[in-house]
Design an enzyme around this catalytic site. Structure first.
Site, PDB file in Angstrom:
ATOM      1  N   GLU A 262       0.848  -1.196   0.000  1.00 19.84           N
ATOM      2  CA  GLU A 262       0.000   0.000   0.000  1.00 19.84           C
ATOM      3  C   GLU A 262       0.885   1.248   0.000  1.00 19.84           C
ATOM      4  O   GLU A 262       1.875   1.323   0.721  1.00 19.84           O
ATOM      5  CB  GLU A 262      -0.900  -0.010   1.227  1.00 19.84           C
ATOM      6  CG  GLU A 262      -1.818   1.201   1.343  1.00 19.84           C
ATOM      7  CD  GLU A 262      -2.629   1.205   2.631  1.00 19.84           C
ATOM      8  OE1 GLU A 262      -3.692   1.851   2.651  1.00 19.84           O
ATOM      9  OE2 GLU A 262      -2.196   0.558   3.613  1.00 19.84           O
ATOM     10  N   LYS A 337      -9.921   0.742  -1.816  1.00 13.90           N
ATOM     11  CA  LYS A 337      -9.995   0.533  -0.376  1.00 13.90           C
ATOM     12  C   LYS A 337     -11.366   0.993   0.103  1.00 13.90           C
ATOM     13  O   LYS A 337     -11.787   2.124  -0.165  1.00 13.90           O
ATOM     14  CB  LYS A 337      -8.896   1.323   0.333  1.00 13.90           C
ATOM     15  CG  LYS A 337      -8.766   1.009   1.824  1.00 13.90           C
ATOM     16  CD  LYS A 337      -7.520   1.695   2.399  1.00 13.90           C
ATOM     17  CE  LYS A 337      -7.286   1.309   3.854  1.00 13.90           C
ATOM     18  NZ  LYS A 337      -6.049   1.903   4.400  1.00 13.90           N
ATOM     19  N   CYS A 371      -5.110  -3.250   3.250  1.00 14.77           N
ATOM     20  CA  CYS A 371      -4.778  -2.971   4.638  1.00 14.77           C
ATOM     21  C   CYS A 371      -5.973  -3.067   5.590  1.00 14.77           C
ATOM     22  O   CYS A 371      -6.411  -4.156   5.937  1.00 14.77           O
ATOM     23  CB  CYS A 371      -4.122  -1.583   4.724  1.00 14.77           C
ATOM     24  SG  CYS A 371      -3.225  -1.281   6.265  1.00 14.77           S
TER      25      CYS A 371
END
Length: 520
Positions: A262, A337, A371
């Site tokens: 990321e 995300k 993440c």
């Protein structure tokens, strides 16, 4: 050369004109005959699934032709014309156990794109699919013409094996897992460069099942995780150079995927260090489309699927955290995300995405969560219901406790969804960039915890906080066995009568499935 799409397809007769043009370019000094339309037609009638072409941007630039033979009739020695029966191909038999390669070439303008490797891989997959014992072919040794006065053919082959001599044909074949079985004399008399010698090369199908109609298929997928060192770059070309180094290194191990972390492009923010943190993040988003295209070209050139970690994208007044799956055939998928951390909102003003999906690749069905998203089990459960086999999680964490949240949740996702989970992040310090100054990472590949897998659920893991690549093989077939014969069956035993999960898809322009419902 700007390449948009690379494909390996089955040859059709319509491809013949372009095939011959490419062959002329590939063999400019060839003393023998070119393939005739009559011979190609006969080959297609006998064994259409064994003929492959490499197509770049809708142009045929290479091919790999083959037949199936009863190898016992030829293993003592043979010539090329005997194998192809003077191009009548009566030697082909569906009852044989050996795939025999009778041609492979690449247009010289398109070399360097790993097209030869792709064609060999297509042959290997066909060999496994048809449950054949081996691949065999006679290989030229064109550089022998430079050494024949001082070296015997055997001595020459040994020096090529030891990399003391480079032969453009034999060196390439050895690098693609073929080994020399024997030396053939007078194999192809018109091959003056090889002095009428050839090497008989073999690749053995380890999945071959004697006296069985069961077809095997490739199930082992090789993953390469880049544990990226944060460092300043003088310009974006230096950034590309570092990324290309890792893609090249992982590709050299014949990996199917290479995964970056990321925000691994965050060092580029230093160029905008006079701006506020929010504006600097928006400023580097100007590079996102360029980075996407550069990585897509790398995926094609190095014959590997690239997961680009994530990077900022500023469009229509919204700043999002996005990444790209660059397939090695030229296709590009985007992912976003979904859950934004408090710091991403506070310092950068980021907003969450609104779609997730499973991506069909040439190495299985995969999901990608960035993440923080892996800490929300609903997302991976949606992907599992859509057939996900490998979940990739590029992350960025500053402290060890933040890392442990990602790691612990990722391992839980592997158990509860009966899949592999691969995570990778960045390491090192970047004091010149606010909010990205400290990084902690240990890349890991997790498995379910059952007898077919490591008891601790860890397939492999990197050294913490050291720049490196982690290469790991995962067997998708083991997942199928787990789903049906595991000690516990997490996916099958869920109480769908007790709860349901419904996902309304968002703005994924490439997805036609906007609603996913998980209930009884």
């Amino acid at each position: 050369m700007n390449i948009n799409q690379v494909e390996i397809k089955n040859l059709t007769l319509d491809n013949f004109p372009e095939l011959i043009e490419s062959m002329k370019k590939a063999y400019p000094n060839w003393a023998g005959n070119l393939w005739s339309e009559k011979s190609i037609t006969a080959l297609l009638q006998k064994f259409p699934e064994g003929q492959f072409v490499a197509v770049v941007d809708n142009k045929v630039v290479g091919c790999a032709l083959s037949i199936i033979v009863d190898y016992s009739k030829f293993e003592k020695g043979h010539t090329y014309l005997e194998i192809v029966d003077n191009y009548k191909f009566s030697t082909h038999t569906n009852d044989g156990e050996t795939l025999y390669g009778i041609e492979i070439f690449i247009h010289p303008d398109y070399r360097g794109l790993r097209l030869g490797r792709r064609l060999y891989d297509a042959r290997k997959e066909l060999c496994e699919k048809l449950n054949l014992k081996r691949i065999v072919f006679g290989g030229r040794i064109p550089s022998y013409q430079k050494y024949y006065s001082e070296l015997t053919p055997k001595e020459y082959i040994q020096k090529v094996k030891q990399k003391e001599i480079y032969d453009p044909v034999l060196s390439f074949q050895l690098s693609n897992d073929f080994h020399v079985v024997k030396l053939l004399q007078n194999y192809m008399p018109e091959d003056t460069q090889s002095k009428e010698y050839a090497t008989l090369l073999e690749w053995v199908n380890v999945y071959y099942e004697p006296k069985s109609d069961k077809q095997s298929s490739k199930t082992v997928v090789r993953i390469g995780l880049v544990q990226w060192q944060m460092r300043l770059f003088k310009n974006i070309e230096e950034f590309y150079s570092q990324a290309k180094f890792f893609v090249d290194a992982v590709s050299a191990y014949h990996s199917d995927f290479v995964v970056f972390p990321e925000f691994f492009n965050a060092p580029l923010m230093y160029e905008f260090d006079k701006m506020s943190e929010a504006n600097a993040m928006r400023a580097i988003s100007q590079y996102t489309h360029e980075i996407k295209n550069e990585f897509s070209n790398m995926a094609i050139k190095y014959n590997i699927n690239i997961i680009t970690g994530s990077m900022p994208m500023y469009e229509n007044g919204k700043l999002k955290n996005v990444g790209f799956l660059c397939h090695r055939n030229g296709k590009i998928d985007k992912y976003e995300k979904i859950h934004i951390t408090p710091d991403e909102t506070k310092y950068w003003g980021m907003e969450g995405g609104d779609f997730i999906k499973v991506y069909n690749t040439d190495s299985g069905k995969i999901g990608i969560l960035i993440c923080y998203d892996v800490e929300f089990p609903e997302l991976s459960r949606i992907l599992a219901e859509q057939g996900m086999q490998i979940l990739f999680v590029p992350f960025l964490t500053d402290t060890q406790n933040a890392y442990m949240r990602v790691r612990t949740c990722a391992q839980a996702r592997a158990v509860e969804n009966e899949c592999y989970v691969a995570i990778t992040g960045s390491t090192g310090n970047l004091p010149q960039v606010n909010n990205l100054d400290v990084n902690y990472s240990q890349s890991v590949v997790f498995t379910p915890c059952d007898f077919a897998f490591p008891s601790n659920g860890i397939k492999s893991e990197a050294t913490p906080n050291v720049e490196m690549v982690l290469i790991s093989d995962v067997d998708l077939k083991l997942l199928d066995e787990l789903h049906n014969y595991g000690s516990v069956k997490n996916l099958k035993n869920r109480r769908k009568d007790f709860y349901s999960l419904t996902y309304l898809g968002g703005n994924d322009e490439e997805s036609n499935n906007n609603v996913t419902t998980i209930n009884a």
